[in-house]
Design an enzyme around this catalytic site. Structure first.
Site, PDB file in Angstrom:
ATOM      1  N   ASP A 210       0.863  -1.182   0.000  1.00 11.55           N
ATOM      2  CA  ASP A 210       0.000   0.000   0.000  1.00 11.55           C
ATOM      3  C   ASP A 210       0.900   1.233   0.000  1.00 11.55           C
ATOM      4  O   ASP A 210       1.983   1.222   0.604  1.00 11.55           O
ATOM      5  CB  ASP A 210      -0.870   0.040   1.253  1.00 11.55           C
ATOM      6  CG  ASP A 210      -1.730  -1.205   1.409  1.00 11.55           C
ATOM      7  OD1 ASP A 210      -2.281  -1.674   0.400  1.00 11.55           O
ATOM      8  OD2 ASP A 210      -1.840  -1.701   2.550  1.00 11.55           O
ATOM      9  N   ASP A 249      -1.299  -2.635  -4.456  1.00 14.76           N
ATOM     10  CA  ASP A 249      -2.323  -3.007  -3.485  1.00 14.76           C
ATOM     11  C   ASP A 249      -3.177  -1.767  -3.213  1.00 14.76           C
ATOM     12  O   ASP A 249      -3.615  -1.096  -4.131  1.00 14.76           O
ATOM     13  CB  ASP A 249      -1.656  -3.577  -2.234  1.00 14.76           C
ATOM     14  CG  ASP A 249      -2.638  -4.372  -1.369  1.00 14.76           C
ATOM     15  OD1 ASP A 249      -3.787  -4.583  -1.793  1.00 14.76           O
ATOM     16  OD2 ASP A 249      -2.249  -4.787  -0.272  1.00 14.76           O
ATOM     17  N   ASP A 253      -4.828   1.780   3.258  1.00 14.29           N
ATOM     18  CA  ASP A 253      -5.560   0.737   3.966  1.00 14.29           C
ATOM     19  C   ASP A 253      -5.441   0.975   5.463  1.00 14.29           C
ATOM     20  O   ASP A 253      -4.363   1.328   5.974  1.00 14.29           O
ATOM     21  CB  ASP A 253      -5.019  -0.646   3.608  1.00 14.29           C
ATOM     22  CG  ASP A 253      -5.555  -1.142   2.261  1.00 14.29           C
ATOM     23  OD1 ASP A 253      -6.266  -0.372   1.582  1.00 14.29           O
ATOM     24  OD2 ASP A 253      -5.264  -2.298   1.894  1.00 14.29           O
ATOM     25  N   ARG A 305     -13.667   0.253  -3.592  1.00 14.94           N
ATOM     26  CA  ARG A 305     -13.144   0.518  -2.253  1.00 14.94           C
ATOM     27  C   ARG A 305     -12.842   1.997  -2.028  1.00 14.94           C
ATOM     28  O   ARG A 305     -11.708   2.400  -1.874  1.00 14.94           O
ATOM     29  CB  ARG A 305     -11.902  -0.320  -1.963  1.00 14.94           C
ATOM     30  CG  ARG A 305     -12.142  -1.805  -1.964  1.00 14.94           C
ATOM     31  CD  ARG A 305     -10.909  -2.576  -1.507  1.00 14.94           C
ATOM     32  NE  ARG A 305     -11.150  -4.015  -1.572  1.00 14.94           N
ATOM     33  CZ  ARG A 305     -10.231  -4.941  -1.294  1.00 14.94           C
ATOM     34  NH1 ARG A 305      -9.016  -4.558  -0.910  1.00 14.94           N
ATOM     35  NH2 ARG A 305     -10.532  -6.226  -1.382  1.00 14.94           N
TER      36      ARG A 305
END
Length: 431
Positions: A210, A249, A253, A305
């Site tokens: 990330d 990714d 997050d 997302r």
């Protein structure tokens, strides 16, 4: 004579007249704390980052080596790290750029890896054997270069309007009181993604990094950050085993019991899975945590997302969403296990083939408050549309999320916020 008169006049001007703007001071944002009541990160002790740092722990960094020294292995010593220019994480100790071939070891070869684990011959078992072992060893070499651990009481702030961390994965693990502001986080590119044959039923590629990962982190403020895959978009990657060969990714997050986070005035762009809050349906230890505020952010060209939430108590207000005409799109707000999302006054811009009911998707989730939504300039009742469109195929959502946000500033109308975010979100736009 005229020259002497001119020189005398210039001297007098220099003595008695100040240059334009000389009395103004440029505000140093590096010691700014999060304002009171600005989202969940202001709860309790609030978020001050490295504001308490002494002069010896204020750093201006221009390269990877300087960033490593300043972070001090993720120590908890209060520190302020000012990023100047572009810092490339994929460099050696002498500053020489490294590419994927420089990390490869143990005989790893992408073509041999694909041949070894082709589902037609390998089947659905998890990859193992020489090529997977070589991939893991190669991935570990890259991780040594691109993963940066951020400790407690740290502020990372970009200087001016052109601060970039390229190829880096900032990881806030188990730390408290962290601020990241005014910096572009670009292209956390994984040279060695792994094939996961049982993911999603059809298999999928999994990347490791990330751009910013909050892992068990608390009291974190992310502000005026731009995060994207700029330079290596996954859309340009090939299809392998009938799946996109993903190299990235998440952009941000927030997982593993992270809590009390505010994300404001930031821009997330040109990416597939942008923001995951809560990382597993069975991670019941996340209950009562994952309290996150997202306000005045832009999600532009994000496939899904934005965010997807499990267990979290998330306030999502005054954000702007843009779906490009030619871009892939799945959904924006993901309602997953035991999530409680309070969404208000968000604006969405989509092409004709995207309907308002497409903006939300549910996996085992049932609670979503959604009010004040603008869809292509028109007010919509997002919850009613979702339930009507998905009747019979997914469980209905309820507007009762069991809480009402209290930690926030003025909530603008979606139309007002939409214009403000378009002008002011992202790195280099702090006013």
């Amino acid at each position: 004579m005229r020259l002497r008169q001119f020189a005398l006049a210039a001297a007098l001007l220099g003595t008695f007249c100040l240059p334009a703007h000389a009395g103004e001071q440029v505000h140093d944002i590096s010691r700014d704390p999060l304002a009171p009541n600005d989202g969940w990160a202001s709860y309790g002790t609030g978020t001050t980052g490295g504001a308490a740092a002494d002069d010896a722990h204020v750093y201006a960094v221009t390269d990877r080596a300087g960033l490593v020294r300043a972070l001090d292995g993720g120590s908890d010593t209060p520190k302020i790290i000012k990023v100047a220019g572009t810092i490339d994480a994929n460099t050696d100790d002498r500053g020489r750029h490294l590419d994927c071939a420089d990390y490869a070891t143990g005989g790893y070869d992408p073509k041999r890896y694909l041949a070894a684990y082709d589902p037609r011959s390998w089947g659905a078992a998890k990859p193992s054997g020489p090529q997977e072992e070589a991939r893991q060893a190669s991935a570990a070499r890259q991780a040594e270069r691109v993963v940066f651990t951020v400790g407690s009481h740290t502020t990372i702030v970009g200087l001016g309007s052109s601060a970039v961390l390229k190829g880096a994965s900032l990881q806030v693990r188990g730390a408290d009181n962290v601020i990241v502001r005014n910096v572009e986080l670009r292209d956390a590119y994984d040279c060695f993604p792994v094939w996961q044959p049982n993911s999603g039923g059809l298999g999928d590629w999994k990347a490791a990094y990330d751009t910013l990962w909050l892992n068990g982190a608390t009291h974190v403020w992310v502000d005026h950050v731009t995060a994207s895959d700029k330079g290596h978009p996954d859309a340009d990657e090939p299809t392998c085993f009938a799946r996109n060969y993903l190299r990235h990714d998440g952009l941000l997050d927030i997982t593993n019991g992270s809590d009390l986070v505010t994300v404001s005035w930031s821009r997330f762009a040109d990416h597939d899975k942008a923001m995951l809050i809560g990382n597993g349906d069975n991670v019941t230890g996340d209950r009562g945590k994952l309290r996150v505020t997202l306000h005045h952010n832009e999600f532009d060209g994000v496939v899904q997302r934005a965010p997807r939430v499990r267990f979290g108590q998330v306030h999502l207000y005054d954000n702007r969403y843009v779906v490009p005409d030619d871009g892939e799109y799945r959904y924006s707000i993901g309602v997953s296990t035991e999530s409680r999302i309070h969404a208000e006054n968000n604006a969405f811009h989509t092409p004709n083939h995207v309907e308002a009911a497409d903006l939300v998707k549910s996996w085992n989730g049932s609670a979503l408050h959604a009010s004040g939504t603008l869809f292509n300039g028109y007010p919509v009742d997002l919850l009613t549309l979702y339930n009507a469109y998905n009747s019979g195929s997914e469980r209905d959502l309820t507007a009762d999320v069991g809480w009402t946000p209290a930690l926030h500033g003025p909530v603008d109308s979606a139309a007002v916020a939409d214009r403000a975010v378009a002008r002011g979100a992202g790195a280099g736009r702090i006013r």
